[in-house]
Design a protein around this motif. Structure first.
Motif, short mmCIF file in Angstrom:
data_model
loop_
_atom_site.label_atom_id
_atom_site.label_comp_id
_atom_site.label_asym_id
_atom_site.label_seq_id
_atom_site.Cartn_x
_atom_site.Cartn_y
_atom_site.Cartn_z
N GLY A 108 12.72 0.24 1.70
CA GLY A 108 12.15 1.12 0.69
C GLY A 108 12.21 0.55 -0.72
O GLY A 108 11.69 1.15 -1.65
N VAL A 127 3.87 2.92 -7.33
CA VAL A 127 4.22 2.39 -6.03
C VAL A 127 4.04 3.51 -5.01
O VAL A 127 4.68 4.55 -5.10
CB VAL A 127 5.67 1.86 -5.99
N LEU A 128 3.13 3.29 -4.05
CA LEU A 128 2.86 4.30 -3.02
C LEU A 128 3.63 4.08 -1.75
O LEU A 128 3.99 5.02 -1.05
CB LEU A 128 1.36 4.33 -2.69
N LYS A 129 3.88 2.80 -1.43
CA LYS A 129 4.52 2.49 -0.14
C LYS A 129 5.18 1.12 -0.24
O LYS A 129 4.66 0.21 -0.87
CB LYS A 129 3.44 2.50 0.96
N VAL A 160 9.26 3.71 -3.84
CA VAL A 160 8.10 4.61 -3.79
C VAL A 160 8.19 5.65 -4.89
O VAL A 160 9.24 6.24 -5.13
CB VAL A 160 7.99 5.28 -2.40
#
Length: 156
Positions: free
Chosen positions: A84, A152-154, A135
């Motif tokens: 992550g 940041v989406l992913k 994220v």
């Protein structure tokens, strides 16, 4: 020995394969082209010979660069428990907040960077801004055209 070149394991494996190909089959083809061109006689006005020699010089330069990069290579792996968090080897999906456009990038070492294939160096301005992010984080990157904002989406 110089400062280390950071690589993903995949990037170092590809580099070693390229070096093997260049030192073997490619080097043999270039040597054969030189032999063939020499057989045509007068080397002063032999364009095929001069081109083959130029190709040999380029090839040997690339081989030297690859050998030096491999010698100083340091494989960087994502630390355990860092899932992550954007790091070398991470595939990161960003949202360009100005154009509402998604961008999927992979963070890599400088030697294996290839922006045309969405492989961004961790030492580039965008790579520096992404590294360590999670994220939901919003980042700003200075570019020649001004500051670009991303979310940041992913992170994979």
């Amino acid at each position: 020995m110089g400062k280390p070149n950071h690589f993903t394991q995949e990037g170092l494996t590809k580099l070693k394969a390229e070096l093997e190909e260049l030192k073997g089959p490619v080097r043999m083809r270039v040597a054969e082209a030189i032999r063939e061109a020499k057989a045509h006689g007068d080397l002063r006005e032999n364009a095929a010979y001069h081109e083959a020699k130029l190709n040999q010089t380029r090839l040997e330069g690339r081989i030297s660069d690859l050998e030096r990069a491999i010698q100083t290579a340091k494989v960087v792996e994502r630390p355990k428990g860092s899932e992550g968090t954007a790091q070398i080897g991470s595939k990161v999906t960003l949202l360009d907040m100005e154009f509402d456009d998604e961008l999927v990038l992979t963070l890599v070492g400088a030697f294996e960077a290839d922006p045309t294939r969405e492989r961004i160096s961790i030492s580039s301005p965008l790579g520096v801004a992404i590294t360590g992010q999670v994220v939901g984080a919003e980042i700003e990157v200075a570019a020649p055209g001004g500051v670009t904002k991303y979310r940041v989406l992913k992170v994979d």
